[in-house]
Motif scaffolding. Structure first.
Motif, PDB file in Angstrom:
ATOM      1  N   PRO A  54       0.841  -1.204   0.000  1.00  0.00           N
ATOM      2  CA  PRO A  54       0.000   0.000   0.000  1.00  0.00           C
ATOM      3  C   PRO A  54       0.875   1.254   0.000  1.00  0.00           C
ATOM      4  CG  PRO A  54      -0.757  -1.575   1.649  1.00  0.00           C
ATOM      5  CD  PRO A  54       0.544  -2.093   1.144  1.00  0.00           C
ATOM      6  N   ILE A  55       0.529   2.211  -0.823  1.00  0.00           N
ATOM      7  CA  ILE A  55       1.373   3.394  -1.006  1.00  0.00           C
ATOM      8  C   ILE A  55       0.707   4.629  -0.412  1.00  0.00           C
ATOM      9  CG2 ILE A  55       2.421   4.922  -2.724  1.00  0.00           C
ATOM     10  CD1 ILE A  55       2.812   2.534  -4.502  1.00  0.00           C
ATOM     11  N   ILE A  56       1.523   5.423   0.288  1.00  0.00           N
ATOM     12  CA  ILE A  56       1.103   6.729   0.808  1.00  0.00           C
ATOM     13  C   ILE A  56       1.757   7.802  -0.059  1.00  0.00           C
ATOM     14  CG2 ILE A  56       1.125   8.284   2.787  1.00  0.00           C
ATOM     15  CD1 ILE A  56       1.440   5.825   4.585  1.00  0.00           C
ATOM     16  N   LEU A  57       0.981   8.770  -0.478  1.00  0.00           N
ATOM     17  CA  LEU A  57       1.489   9.866  -1.302  1.00  0.00           C
ATOM     18  C   LEU A  57       1.130  11.203  -0.668  1.00  0.00           C
ATOM     19  CD1 LEU A  57       0.441   8.574  -4.835  1.00  0.00           C
ATOM     20  CD2 LEU A  57       2.768   8.693  -3.952  1.00  0.00           C
ATOM     21  N   PRO A  58       1.948  12.242  -0.906  1.00  0.00           N
ATOM     22  CA  PRO A  58       1.568  13.576  -0.453  1.00  0.00           C
ATOM     23  C   PRO A  58       0.303  14.040  -1.167  1.00  0.00           C
ATOM     24  CG  PRO A  58       3.883  13.504  -1.096  1.00  0.00           C
ATOM     25  CD  PRO A  58       3.258  12.237  -1.580  1.00  0.00           C
ATOM     26  N   GLN A  59      -0.449  14.876  -0.509  1.00  0.00           N
ATOM     27  CA  GLN A  59      -1.650  15.463  -1.120  1.00  0.00           C
ATOM     28  C   GLN A  59      -1.216  16.770  -1.773  1.00  0.00           C
ATOM     29  OE1 GLN A  59      -4.895  15.928   1.610  1.00  0.00           O
ATOM     30  NE2 GLN A  59      -6.389  15.496   0.024  1.00  0.00           N
ATOM     31  N   ASN A  60      -0.746  16.665  -3.003  1.00  0.00           N
ATOM     32  CA  ASN A  60      -0.086  17.813  -3.623  1.00  0.00           C
ATOM     33  C   ASN A  60      -0.776  18.352  -4.867  1.00  0.00           C
ATOM     34  OD1 ASN A  60       0.475  15.732  -5.352  1.00  0.00           O
ATOM     35  ND2 ASN A  60       2.671  15.699  -4.965  1.00  0.00           N
ATOM     36  N   GLY A  61      -1.916  17.799  -5.252  1.00  0.00           N
ATOM     37  CA  GLY A  61      -2.630  18.306  -6.414  1.00  0.00           C
ATOM     38  C   GLY A  61      -2.336  17.577  -7.698  1.00  0.00           C
ATOM     39  N   LEU A  62      -1.432  16.580  -7.652  1.00  0.00           N
ATOM     40  CA  LEU A  62      -1.154  15.792  -8.854  1.00  0.00           C
ATOM     41  C   LEU A  62      -2.246  14.750  -9.081  1.00  0.00           C
ATOM     42  CD1 LEU A  62       2.667  15.151  -8.363  1.00  0.00           C
ATOM     43  CD2 LEU A  62       1.646  16.459 -10.225  1.00  0.00           C
ATOM     44  N   PRO A  63      -2.515  14.391 -10.326  1.00  0.00           N
ATOM     45  CA  PRO A  63      -3.486  13.326 -10.612  1.00  0.00           C
ATOM     46  C   PRO A  63      -2.870  11.966 -10.278  1.00  0.00           C
ATOM     47  CG  PRO A  63      -2.514  14.144 -12.647  1.00  0.00           C
ATOM     48  CD  PRO A  63      -1.979  15.003 -11.547  1.00  0.00           C
ATOM     49  N   VAL A  64      -3.187  11.443  -9.102  1.00  0.00           N
ATOM     50  CA  VAL A  64      -2.479  10.299  -8.534  1.00  0.00           C
ATOM     51  C   VAL A  64      -2.584   9.053  -9.404  1.00  0.00           C
ATOM     52  CG1 VAL A  64      -2.390   8.728  -6.567  1.00  0.00           C
ATOM     53  CG2 VAL A  64      -2.702  11.173  -6.201  1.00  0.00           C
ATOM     54  N   GLU A  65      -3.809   8.706  -9.835  1.00  0.00           N
ATOM     55  CA  GLU A  65      -3.983   7.489 -10.626  1.00  0.00           C
ATOM     56  C   GLU A  65      -3.181   7.570 -11.932  1.00  0.00           C
ATOM     57  OE1 GLU A  65      -6.415   9.185  -9.242  1.00  0.00           O
ATOM     58  OE2 GLU A  65      -7.152   7.779  -7.709  1.00  0.00           O
ATOM     59  N   GLU A  66      -3.272   8.704 -12.608  1.00  0.00           N
ATOM     60  CA  GLU A  66      -2.534   8.866 -13.857  1.00  0.00           C
ATOM     61  C   GLU A  66      -1.030   8.835 -13.611  1.00  0.00           C
ATOM     62  OE1 GLU A  66      -2.064  12.117 -17.496  1.00  0.00           O
ATOM     63  OE2 GLU A  66      -3.710  12.325 -16.065  1.00  0.00           O
ATOM     64  N   LEU A  67      -0.594   9.414 -12.491  1.00  0.00           N
ATOM     65  CA  LEU A  67       0.819   9.405 -12.137  1.00  0.00           C
ATOM     66  C   LEU A  67       1.342   7.983 -12.014  1.00  0.00           C
ATOM     67  CD1 LEU A  67       3.477  10.673 -11.087  1.00  0.00           C
ATOM     68  CD2 LEU A  67       2.427  10.707  -8.803  1.00  0.00           C
ATOM     69  N   MET A  68       0.660   7.151 -11.234  1.00  0.00           N
ATOM     70  CA  MET A  68       1.128   5.789 -11.007  1.00  0.00           C
ATOM     71  C   MET A  68       1.027   4.949 -12.272  1.00  0.00           C
ATOM     72  SD  MET A  68       2.163   6.254  -8.049  1.00  0.00           S
ATOM     73  CE  MET A  68       2.844   4.617  -7.829  1.00  0.00           C
ATOM     74  N   GLU A  69       0.012   5.196 -13.100  1.00  0.00           N
ATOM     75  CA  GLU A  69      -0.109   4.467 -14.368  1.00  0.00           C
ATOM     76  C   GLU A  69       1.067   4.776 -15.295  1.00  0.00           C
ATOM     77  OE1 GLU A  69      -3.843   5.470 -16.033  1.00  0.00           O
ATOM     78  OE2 GLU A  69      -5.024   4.386 -14.532  1.00  0.00           O
ATOM     79  N   ASN A  70       1.513   6.027 -15.280  1.00  0.00           N
ATOM     80  CA  ASN A  70       2.646   6.410 -16.132  1.00  0.00           C
ATOM     81  C   ASN A  70       3.967   5.886 -15.583  1.00  0.00           C
ATOM     82  OD1 ASN A  70       2.113   8.531 -18.493  1.00  0.00           O
ATOM     83  ND2 ASN A  70       0.601   8.899 -16.892  1.00  0.00           N
ATOM     84  N   LEU A  71       4.106   5.877 -14.266  1.00  0.00           N
ATOM     85  CA  LEU A  71       5.349   5.404 -13.667  1.00  0.00           C
ATOM     86  C   LEU A  71       5.466   3.889 -13.718  1.00  0.00           C
ATOM     87  CD1 LEU A  71       5.601   7.731 -10.516  1.00  0.00           C
ATOM     88  CD2 LEU A  71       6.845   7.939 -12.672  1.00  0.00           C
ATOM     89  N   LEU A  72       4.320   3.200 -13.616  1.00  0.00           N
ATOM     90  CA  LEU A  72       4.304   1.735 -13.618  1.00  0.00           C
ATOM     91  C   LEU A  72       3.270   1.228 -14.619  1.00  0.00           C
ATOM     92  CD1 LEU A  72       4.462   1.339  -9.748  1.00  0.00           C
ATOM     93  CD2 LEU A  72       6.252   0.580 -11.344  1.00  0.00           C
ATOM     94  N   PRO A  73       3.515   1.400 -15.921  1.00  0.00           N
ATOM     95  CA  PRO A  73       2.502   1.059 -16.939  1.00  0.00           C
ATOM     96  C   PRO A  73       2.169  -0.424 -17.019  1.00  0.00           C
ATOM     97  CG  PRO A  73       4.605   1.578 -17.963  1.00  0.00           C
ATOM     98  CD  PRO A  73       4.747   1.927 -16.519  1.00  0.00           C
ATOM     99  N   ASP A  74       3.080  -1.290 -16.577  1.00  0.00           N
ATOM    100  CA  ASP A  74       2.854  -2.740 -16.715  1.00  0.00           C
ATOM    101  C   ASP A  74       2.291  -3.377 -15.448  1.00  0.00           C
ATOM    102  OD1 ASP A  74       3.911  -2.639 -19.293  1.00  0.00           O
ATOM    103  OD2 ASP A  74       5.953  -2.843 -18.532  1.00  0.00           O
ATOM    104  N   LYS A  75       2.005  -2.547 -14.466  1.00  0.00           N
ATOM    105  CA  LYS A  75       1.502  -3.085 -13.208  1.00  0.00           C
ATOM    106  C   LYS A  75      -0.019  -2.978 -13.140  1.00  0.00           C
ATOM    107  CE  LYS A  75       5.243  -4.270 -10.909  1.00  0.00           C
ATOM    108  NZ  LYS A  75       5.433  -5.603 -10.314  1.00  0.00           N
ATOM    109  N   SER A  76      -0.611  -3.876 -12.359  1.00  0.00           N
ATOM    110  CA  SER A  76      -2.048  -3.793 -12.114  1.00  0.00           C
ATOM    111  C   SER A  76      -2.313  -2.556 -11.264  1.00  0.00           C
ATOM    112  CB  SER A  76      -2.532  -5.050 -11.401  1.00  0.00           C
ATOM    113  OG  SER A  76      -1.815  -5.230 -10.194  1.00  0.00           O
ATOM    114  N   PRO A  77      -3.570  -2.144 -11.105  1.00  0.00           N
ATOM    115  CA  PRO A  77      -3.856  -0.939 -10.321  1.00  0.00           C
ATOM    116  C   PRO A  77      -3.155  -0.942  -8.965  1.00  0.00           C
ATOM    117  CG  PRO A  77      -5.850  -1.736 -11.376  1.00  0.00           C
ATOM    118  CD  PRO A  77      -4.775  -2.754 -11.657  1.00  0.00           C
TER     119      PRO A  77
END
Length: 306
Positions: free
Chosen positions: A202-225
């Motif tokens: 489970p990942i904790i992220l700062p609440q900084n205004g970035l689109p979190v789901e899109e961020l993780m999809e771009n950083l880890l495109p081959d991973k499941s949600p």
């Protein structure tokens, strides 16, 4: 001895890694190693030693670190001092008003303190800061109402071509990323980790205004949600959560140094192959460009001291 050599020394000391420092400085590792070796040869001493925990300052390096940091801080402050002298020579400063849009984490760590210092140089300037929240990296909001925008880019996910030509992009500083876990976490024995390794927790992220789901999809495109456990900027809440769950905080080296690095119950691990940068977009037509330049210098200076 060149100014960039001193900046390289500070970045290596902060990251404790030639690899991460080179990424943050947009250099190749051989180039950075040559710069460091040249500085050590010129000084006649060894500044770093390699250990199982990464690159560590030698006793000479620890002694010179505060002096080099002081030199860089003074150099970055020269233009600010010049601006202050200019302001003091003016009979009366015209009131000025700036509107700035920024991610909340940048406001908390560098922009807020920089604005406070800016008012000692330009006392008649009023600054309004609004928090930015993005729905997507591909579509930026209308910035027309603002003099400047402060953004964090992670692994070049932003597309500056979508910004109108009236805006100029200015790189302010680079950021490396860290994973923070409890001492009891399975990852705590590692020295450096990858995004793939931390993504199973489970990942904790700062609440900084970035689109979190899109961020993780771009950083880890081959991973499941990815399981986003929570978003928070409260370091006490985050620390308690890390101690009670097998969660991983993914955040910048600035926030790690400010809130987590000295906690003996936590481990701070550099994350491979992820880098970020803070940059500004500012309106080239603003009548207060000199004030913005002073603000950008202050932001760099504060980040350097952090």
């Amino acid at each position: 001895m060149r100014l960039e050599q001193l900046e390289h020394f500070i970045e290596i000391a902060h990251t404790k890694s030639i690899h991460l420092a080179a990424e943050n400085l947009y250099l190749t590792q051989p180039s950075l190693s040559r710069s460091l070796r040249s500085l050590e040869q010129e000084l006649g001493i060894s500044l770093f030693q390699r250990t199982v925990k990464g690159v560590q300052l030698t006793s000479y390096g620890e002694t010179l670190y505060p002096e080099i940091l002081q030199i860089l801080t003074a150099l970055h402050g020269l233009s600010l001092h010049a601006s202050q002298l200019c302001a003091e020579n003016q009979v009366q400063q015209e009131p000025a008003s700036l509107r700035i849009l920024a991610f909340s984490t940048l406001t908390d760590t560098v922009l807020g303190p920089a604005v406070s210092q800016l008012k000692t140089i330009h006392p008649n300037v009023s600054v309004t800061i609004n928090n930015l929240k993005l729905d997507s990296f591909l579509t930026l909001p209308d910035f027309a109402a603002y003099d400047a925008v402060l953004l964090t880019d992670i692994s070049d996910l932003f597309f500056p071509s979508t910004v109108d030509s009236v805006w100029t992009r200015r790189q302010l500083f680079a950021e490396s990323y860290y994973a923070v876990v409890s001492k009891m976490h399975p990852l705590s024995k590692k020295q450096v980790i990858s995004l793939e390794e931390l993504s199973i927790y489970p990942i904790i992220l700062p609440q900084n205004g970035l689109p979190v789901e899109e961020l993780m999809e771009n950083l880890l495109p081959d991973k499941s949600p990815i399981h986003i456990f929570m978003q928070s900027n409260n370091h006490r809440v985050i620390t308690k959560t890390l101690q009670n769950h097998e969660a991983v905080l993914l955040t910048t080296n600035t926030l790690v140094r400010q809130n987590f690095y000295e906690n003996p119950q936590l481990c701070c691990l550099p994350v491979k192959r992820i880098m970020g940068s803070c940059f500004s977009l500012f309106n080239t037509h603003t009548p207060h460009i000199n004030i913005l330049e002073d603000l950008f210098t202050l932001i760099r200076n504060i980040h350097l001291q952090n």
